[in-house]
Scaffold this motif. Structure first.
Motif, short mmCIF file in Angstrom:
data_model
loop_
_atom_site.label_atom_id
_atom_site.label_comp_id
_atom_site.label_asym_id
_atom_site.label_seq_id
_atom_site.Cartn_x
_atom_site.Cartn_y
_atom_site.Cartn_z
N CYS A 72 0.85 -1.02 -0.17
CA CYS A 72 0.22 -0.11 0.06
C CYS A 72 0.99 1.07 -0.08
O CYS A 72 0.51 2.20 -0.73
CB CYS A 72 -0.99 -0.25 1.12
SG CYS A 72 -2.26 -1.17 0.99
N LEU A 100 2.68 -4.93 -7.58
CA LEU A 100 2.07 -4.85 -6.10
C LEU A 100 0.70 -5.32 -6.15
O LEU A 100 0.34 -5.83 -4.85
CB LEU A 100 1.91 -3.06 -6.22
CG LEU A 100 3.05 -2.36 -6.03
CD1 LEU A 100 2.93 -0.89 -6.12
CD2 LEU A 100 4.20 -2.69 -4.74
N THR A 104 0.47 -7.87 -2.87
CA THR A 104 -0.52 -7.79 -1.59
C THR A 104 -1.61 -8.80 -1.96
O THR A 104 -2.00 -9.17 -2.86
CB THR A 104 -1.31 -6.34 -1.65
OG1 THR A 104 -1.80 -6.10 -2.88
CG2 THR A 104 -0.10 -5.27 -1.66
N VAL A 140 -0.75 4.01 2.50
CA VAL A 140 -1.11 4.73 1.10
C VAL A 140 -1.05 6.02 1.12
O VAL A 140 -0.30 6.85 0.40
CB VAL A 140 -2.38 3.92 0.48
CG1 VAL A 140 -3.55 4.61 1.13
CG2 VAL A 140 -2.48 4.27 -0.97
N SER B 75 -3.45 -3.39 -2.16
CA SER B 75 -2.75 -2.05 -2.75
C SER B 75 -3.81 -1.37 -3.56
O SER B 75 -3.91 0.12 -3.29
CB SER B 75 -1.56 -2.46 -3.58
OG SER B 75 -1.86 -3.35 -4.69
#
Lengths: 159, 120
Positions: A72, A100, A104, A140, B75
Motif C-alpha cells: 500500500c 504490487l 498484496t 497509502v 494495494s
C-alpha cells in the motif's frame, strides 16, 4: 459527483482515464503480459516472505500484515510518480497492477481472520483485522504524501 | 515445483483482476469501484473453499497462493479509498473499505461452508 474526467480512482485500470481506456486495444499482449509477469514476481515475493515467517493459526500473521502495508505504501509512491511525470505505457500495468497487486493479498487477509476466529483467537483476529485496515490506509496516504512532497521539492513535477 | 505452480496461478490471477475491473467499469459507470470489490470477494470465496478442504500443496500453491493471492489486492483497495477521500467522496471511501472487509469475510465463510458441505 463532480469528478474531473481524468481523475483516477482505480490504480489497476480506470476507464475515466483516456490512456487506460485505450491501452488494451492498442497493445493487448504487451499489457496483459506485463501484468502477468509483474503478478508472478509479486506473488513469488509474497510467498517467499510468508514461508520465511510462518504463523500459527492463533497467531498474528506478521508476514502478510507487513506485505500488505508495504504494498500500500508503494502503490501510493508509484501512482504519485506516474501522475507527476511521463512514464512508459507499461509502467503502471507492470508495477502497479502486476507486482504490487500480486504482492498484496486480500484473500489471505480475510481467510487468516476466519482461521484465527475458528481457532478460538477472536481477539488476535480482531486486532489483525483493524491493524491491517488502518495500517493500509495510513501507508497509502504516507506513500502518496512523501512521494508528492519529494517530487515537488526536486522540481520534477510536470503539472 | 511450488514456485512454478504459484507463478502459473499468479500469471492468471493478476490479468483476470485487470480484465474483470475493466469489464465491470465498462458495464457500470459508477463512482464506486465495483471491479476491485468483485475480485476481492470472489478471491476470498475461493480461498475460503480451499481452506475448508484437505487441499494438498499443489492446490494450495496454484489456487491459493498464486491465483487467489494475485487476483485479490490490498494495494488497489487502499489507493481507491485514498482517491475517493481526495475527491470528497468520503461516504464512498468508507463504504468501499468496510464493504470489502465485510463482504470478503462473508464470502470466505460461505466458501468454507460450501466446500465443507460438498466435500461431505
Amino acid at each position: 459527483m463532480a469528478r474531473p474526467p481524468e481523475f483516477r480512482v482505480d490504480p489497476d485500470v480506470d476507464l475515466h482515464v483516456p490512456a487506460d481506456r485505450a491501452e488494451l486495444t492498442a497493445h493487448p499482449a504487451a499489457v496483459l503480459g506485463a501484468i502477468a509477469a509483474g503478478g508472478v514476481l509479486g506473488a513469488l515475493s509474497r510467498a517467499g516472505i510468508q514461508t520465511a515467517f510462518p504463523h500459527p493459526p492463533t497467531g498474528f500473521p506478521w508476514a502478510t500484515f507487513g506485505i500488505n502495508l508495504a504494498g500500500c505504501l508503494l502503490i501510493g509512491v508509484l501512482m504519485a510518480v506516474i501522475g507527476a511525470r511521463p512514464t512508459g505505457p507499461l509502467v503502471r500495468p507492470f508495477l502497479g497492477v502486476g507486482v504490487l497487486g500480486g504482492f498484496t493479498t486480500f484473500s489471505a487477509y480475510v481467510v487468516d481472520i476466519q482461521r484465527a476466529v475458528a481457532a478460538g483467537a477472536a481477539s488476535a483476529a480482531l486486532a489483525y483485522l483493524a491493524a491491517t485496515l488502518v495500517g493500509a490506509l495510513l501507508a497509502v496516504w504516507a506513500g502518496d504524501a512523501a512521494a508528492t512532497r519529494l517530487l515537488v521539492r526536486t522540481g520534477r513535477e510536470v503539472r | 515445483m511450488t514456485v512454478l505452480l504459484i507463478a502459473i496461478g499468479a500469471a492468471l490471477g493478476a490479468p483476470l483482476r485487470y480484465l474483470t475491473d475493466r469489464a465491470m467499469q465498462a458495464r457500470h459507470d459508477s463512482p464506486f469501484p465495483w471491479g476491485t470489490l468483485t475480485v476481492n470477494v470472489l478471491g476470498s470465496l475461493l480461498l475460503g473453499a480451499v481452506a475448508a478442504i484437505p487441499a494438498g500443496p499443489t492446490v494450495t500453491a496454484l489456487v491459493g497462493t498464486g491465483f487467489c493471492g494475485a487476483l485479490t489486492t490490498w494495494s488497489t483497495l487502499s489507493y481507491e479509498t485514498l482517491r475517493l477521500t481526495r475527491e470528497g467522496a468520503r461516504f464512498h471511501a468508507l463504504a468501499n473499505v468496510l464493504a470489502s472487509v465485510v463482504a470478503g469475510l462473508g464470502a470466505a465463510s460461505l466458501g468454507y461452508a460450501l466446500a465443507r458441505a460438498l466435500n461431505g
